[in-house]
Each structure stands twice: as structure tokens, then as C-alpha cells.
Design a protein around this motif. Structure first.
Motif, PDB file in Angstrom:
ATOM      1  N   TRP A  84      -7.211   1.764  -6.438  1.00  0.00           N
ATOM      2  CA  TRP A  84      -6.893   3.176  -6.223  1.00  0.00           C
ATOM      3  C   TRP A  84      -8.044   3.807  -5.459  1.00  0.00           C
ATOM      4  CZ3 TRP A  84      -2.207   4.796  -7.892  1.00  0.00           C
ATOM      5  CH2 TRP A  84      -1.579   4.064  -8.904  1.00  0.00           C
ATOM      6  N   THR A  85      -7.725   4.561  -4.419  1.00  0.00           N
ATOM      7  CA  THR A  85      -8.731   5.292  -3.655  1.00  0.00           C
ATOM      8  C   THR A  85      -8.334   6.761  -3.617  1.00  0.00           C
ATOM      9  OG1 THR A  85      -9.110   3.323  -2.296  1.00  0.00           O
ATOM     10  CG2 THR A  85      -9.951   5.420  -1.453  1.00  0.00           C
ATOM     11  N   LEU A  86      -9.258   7.619  -4.013  1.00  0.00           N
ATOM     12  CA  LEU A  86      -9.033   9.058  -4.013  1.00  0.00           C
ATOM     13  C   LEU A  86      -9.857   9.667  -2.884  1.00  0.00           C
ATOM     14  CD1 LEU A  86      -9.027   7.913  -7.081  1.00  0.00           C
ATOM     15  CD2 LEU A  86      -8.952  10.318  -7.685  1.00  0.00           C
ATOM     16  N   THR A  87      -9.184  10.379  -2.009  1.00  0.00           N
ATOM     17  CA  THR A  87      -9.857  11.025  -0.888  1.00  0.00           C
ATOM     18  C   THR A  87      -9.604  12.525  -0.987  1.00  0.00           C
ATOM     19  OG1 THR A  87      -9.444   9.067   0.471  1.00  0.00           O
ATOM     20  CG2 THR A  87     -10.062  11.101   1.626  1.00  0.00           C
ATOM     21  N   PRO A  88     -10.680  13.318  -1.121  1.00  0.00           N
ATOM     22  CA  PRO A  88     -10.467  14.769  -1.164  1.00  0.00           C
ATOM     23  C   PRO A  88      -9.738  15.221   0.101  1.00  0.00           C
ATOM     24  CG  PRO A  88     -12.734  14.212  -1.729  1.00  0.00           C
ATOM     25  CD  PRO A  88     -12.088  12.961  -1.212  1.00  0.00           C
ATOM     26  N   ALA A  89      -8.778  16.102  -0.092  1.00  0.00           N
ATOM     27  CA  ALA A  89      -7.999  16.645   1.023  1.00  0.00           C
ATOM     28  C   ALA A  89      -8.023  18.171   0.936  1.00  0.00           C
ATOM     29  CB  ALA A  89      -6.569  16.121   0.961  1.00  0.00           C
ATOM     30  N   CYS A 146       0.848  -1.183   0.000  1.00  0.00           N
ATOM     31  CA  CYS A 146       0.000   0.000   0.000  1.00  0.00           C
ATOM     32  C   CYS A 146       0.887   1.237   0.000  1.00  0.00           C
ATOM     33  CB  CYS A 146      -0.916  -0.024   1.225  1.00  0.00           C
ATOM     34  SG  CYS A 146      -2.122   1.302   1.247  1.00  0.00           S
ATOM     35  N   PHE A 147       0.591   2.162  -0.907  1.00  0.00           N
ATOM     36  CA  PHE A 147       1.315   3.424  -0.966  1.00  0.00           C
ATOM     37  C   PHE A 147       0.306   4.558  -0.950  1.00  0.00           C
ATOM     38  CE2 PHE A 147       4.273   0.527  -3.084  1.00  0.00           C
ATOM     39  CZ  PHE A 147       5.451   0.815  -2.413  1.00  0.00           C
ATOM     40  N   GLU A 148       0.650   5.644  -0.286  1.00  0.00           N
ATOM     41  CA  GLU A 148      -0.186   6.831  -0.257  1.00  0.00           C
ATOM     42  C   GLU A 148       0.648   8.031  -0.673  1.00  0.00           C
ATOM     43  OE1 GLU A 148      -3.429   5.971   3.237  1.00  0.00           O
ATOM     44  OE2 GLU A 148      -1.726   7.264   3.705  1.00  0.00           O
ATOM     45  N   ARG A 149      -0.012   8.972  -1.309  1.00  0.00           N
ATOM     46  CA  ARG A 149       0.667  10.206  -1.681  1.00  0.00           C
ATOM     47  C   ARG A 149      -0.349  11.330  -1.656  1.00  0.00           C
ATOM     48  NH1 ARG A 149       5.519  10.822  -5.227  1.00  0.00           N
ATOM     49  NH2 ARG A 149       6.001   8.752  -4.391  1.00  0.00           N
ATOM     50  N   ASN A 150       0.024  12.436  -1.022  1.00  0.00           N
ATOM     51  CA  ASN A 150      -0.781  13.651  -1.064  1.00  0.00           C
ATOM     52  C   ASN A 150      -0.417  14.392  -2.345  1.00  0.00           C
ATOM     53  OD1 ASN A 150      -2.348  13.796   1.446  1.00  0.00           O
ATOM     54  ND2 ASN A 150      -0.337  13.689   2.413  1.00  0.00           N
ATOM     55  N   LEU A 151      -1.425  14.643  -3.151  1.00  0.00           N
ATOM     56  CA  LEU A 151      -1.219  15.311  -4.431  1.00  0.00           C
ATOM     57  C   LEU A 151      -1.910  16.665  -4.407  1.00  0.00           C
ATOM     58  CD1 LEU A 151      -1.985  12.210  -6.676  1.00  0.00           C
ATOM     59  CD2 LEU A 151       0.272  13.116  -6.080  1.00  0.00           C
ATOM     60  N   LEU A 163      -5.681  12.883  -1.476  1.00  0.00           N
ATOM     61  CA  LEU A 163      -4.875  11.800  -0.926  1.00  0.00           C
ATOM     62  C   LEU A 163      -5.149  10.599  -1.817  1.00  0.00           C
ATOM     63  CD1 LEU A 163      -3.069  10.423   1.190  1.00  0.00           C
ATOM     64  CD2 LEU A 163      -5.175   9.921   2.484  1.00  0.00           C
ATOM     65  N   LEU A 164      -4.111  10.125  -2.507  1.00  0.00           N
ATOM     66  CA  LEU A 164      -4.236   8.983  -3.398  1.00  0.00           C
ATOM     67  C   LEU A 164      -3.605   7.772  -2.729  1.00  0.00           C
ATOM     68  CD1 LEU A 164      -5.059   7.845  -6.175  1.00  0.00           C
ATOM     69  CD2 LEU A 164      -2.761   8.468  -6.985  1.00  0.00           C
ATOM     70  N   THR A 165      -4.392   6.709  -2.606  1.00  0.00           N
ATOM     71  CA  THR A 165      -3.920   5.458  -2.019  1.00  0.00           C
ATOM     72  C   THR A 165      -3.970   4.379  -3.083  1.00  0.00           C
ATOM     73  OG1 THR A 165      -4.839   6.119   0.115  1.00  0.00           O
ATOM     74  CG2 THR A 165      -4.284   3.787  -0.161  1.00  0.00           C
ATOM     75  N   MET A 166      -2.892   3.621  -3.196  1.00  0.00           N
ATOM     76  CA  MET A 166      -2.834   2.497  -4.113  1.00  0.00           C
ATOM     77  C   MET A 166      -2.525   1.250  -3.302  1.00  0.00           C
ATOM     78  SD  MET A 166      -1.132  -0.005  -5.957  1.00  0.00           S
ATOM     79  CE  MET A 166       0.457   0.314  -5.264  1.00  0.00           C
ATOM     80  N   GLU A 167      -3.364   0.239  -3.452  1.00  0.00           N
ATOM     81  CA  GLU A 167      -3.146  -1.038  -2.781  1.00  0.00           C
ATOM     82  C   GLU A 167      -3.082  -2.121  -3.849  1.00  0.00           C
ATOM     83  OE1 GLU A 167      -5.290  -2.221   0.947  1.00  0.00           O
ATOM     84  OE2 GLU A 167      -6.165  -3.682  -0.450  1.00  0.00           O
ATOM     85  N   GLN A 168      -2.037  -2.940  -3.783  1.00  0.00           N
ATOM     86  CA  GLN A 168      -1.944  -4.094  -4.668  1.00  0.00           C
ATOM     87  C   GLN A 168      -1.927  -5.328  -3.779  1.00  0.00           C
ATOM     88  OE1 GLN A 168       1.372  -4.168  -7.434  1.00  0.00           O
ATOM     89  NE2 GLN A 168       0.441  -5.817  -8.630  1.00  0.00           N
ATOM     90  N   SER A 169      -2.940  -6.165  -3.929  1.00  0.00           N
ATOM     91  CA  SER A 169      -3.095  -7.323  -3.054  1.00  0.00           C
ATOM     92  C   SER A 169      -3.046  -8.620  -3.846  1.00  0.00           C
ATOM     93  CB  SER A 169      -4.421  -7.233  -2.296  1.00  0.00           C
ATOM     94  OG  SER A 169      -5.499  -7.204  -3.212  1.00  0.00           O
ATOM     95  N   GLY A 170      -2.610  -9.678  -3.162  1.00  0.00           N
ATOM     96  CA  GLY A 170      -2.628 -11.001  -3.763  1.00  0.00           C
ATOM     97  C   GLY A 170      -1.279 -11.604  -4.074  1.00  0.00           C
ATOM     98  N   PHE A 171      -0.184 -10.985  -3.607  1.00  0.00           N
ATOM     99  CA  PHE A 171       1.141 -11.556  -3.841  1.00  0.00           C
ATOM    100  C   PHE A 171       1.293 -12.824  -3.007  1.00  0.00           C
ATOM    101  CE2 PHE A 171       1.767  -7.032  -4.632  1.00  0.00           C
ATOM    102  CZ  PHE A 171       2.443  -7.052  -5.842  1.00  0.00           C
TER     103      PHE A 171
END
Length: 136
Positions: free
Chosen positions: A88-93, A12-17, A98-106
Motif C-alpha cells: 500500500w502506498t499513500l500519497t498526499p493529494a 495494481c489499483f489506485e483510488r483517490n480518497l 491517493l491510495l495505491t495497492m499493488e499485489q505482486s507474485g501471481f
């Protein structure tokens, strides 16, 4: 990074854009914009649409699982051996999104894929910020 099951890993990675969700959404869903920061794709925003990302090293096969415009986008991400889901989840800030990317299933026997994702996604996020700063 979080682990959801002992044998399955999730990153999971997050970045404030500093851009509104509408612009970030376009970067995630418009093929020409995707190509600027991620990879070339025959992407179409439609439930069940199968598409692929193409790079000089090969391709990734995907299928759109779900989306909620300007809020959430989820698709499969695989190559026949790897079978993961990218969400991808976009949360108004206050100052953008705030953009969150989760890659699951490894799976635990896929350290090359897992390590590649851990190294690759931060670079893609950097390229995304550069593409967003350039404008539409």
C-alpha cells in the motif's frame, strides 16, 4: 495491471480518497478498522509480525515486511500455495490521499487467485470508502 516478468503477474489499483493520509493509514493498520472493510485480522504494526486475515471462506497468512508510517505498508499475502506481496502506498493529494495497492507474485498457473484478486480488490476499495465515510 502491469506484468513485471513473463511468468509473474502483478495487479495494481489506485483510488483517490477524500480523507487525509493519517485517517487512511488508520484504516490500513488498526484491527477494528481493518475488519470493517477488509477482514478480521490479528494485525500489529511491527516489522516481521505474522498475522492472518480471517473470513468465512478461510484465511490468508501474512507477515509485515516494511512500513513507513502514513506512507507505505508492505506484507506477504498467502495460503501455502499463493505467495504474493501486498504493498500500500499513500500519497498526499490536494483533496485527500491517493491510495495505491499493488499485489505482486501471481504465477501463471494461478489464474483462480489472479482472477479473484482482480474482482475482489475493487470491492474492498468500495468497502474502504464506506468505512472511511462513517468516521473514526
Amino acid at each position: 495491471m502491469t506484468e513485471s516478468q513473463p511468468d509473474i503477474k502483478t495487479i495494481c489499483f489506485e483510488r483517490n480518497l477524500a480523507h487525509p493520509p493519517s485517517k487512511v493509514w488508520r484504516a490500513l493498520t488498526v484491527p477494528a478498522f481493518l475488519e470493517e472493510w477488509l477482514m478480521k485480522a490479528n494485525f500489529r504494526l511491527q516489522h516481521g509480525h505474522r498475522f492472518n486475515f480471517q473470513a468465512d471462506w478461510g484465511h490468508v497468512d501474512c507477515e509485515i515486511l516494511e512500513f513507513e508510517t502514513e506512507r507505505r505498508l508492505s506484507y506477504t499475502w498467502g495460503d501455502g500455495t499463493l505467495e504474493t506481496v501486498v504493498t500500500w502506498t499513500l500519497t498526499p493529494a490536494k483533496n485527500g490521499t491517493l491510495l495505491t495497492m499493488e499485489q505482486s507474485g501471481f504465477k501463471k498457473d494461478q489464474p483462480r487467485y489472479y482472477g479473484g484478486a482482480l474482482q475482489g480488490w475493487p470491492r474492498f476499495f468500495d468497502q474502504l470508502e464506506t468505512a472511511l465515510a462513517r468516521g473514526d
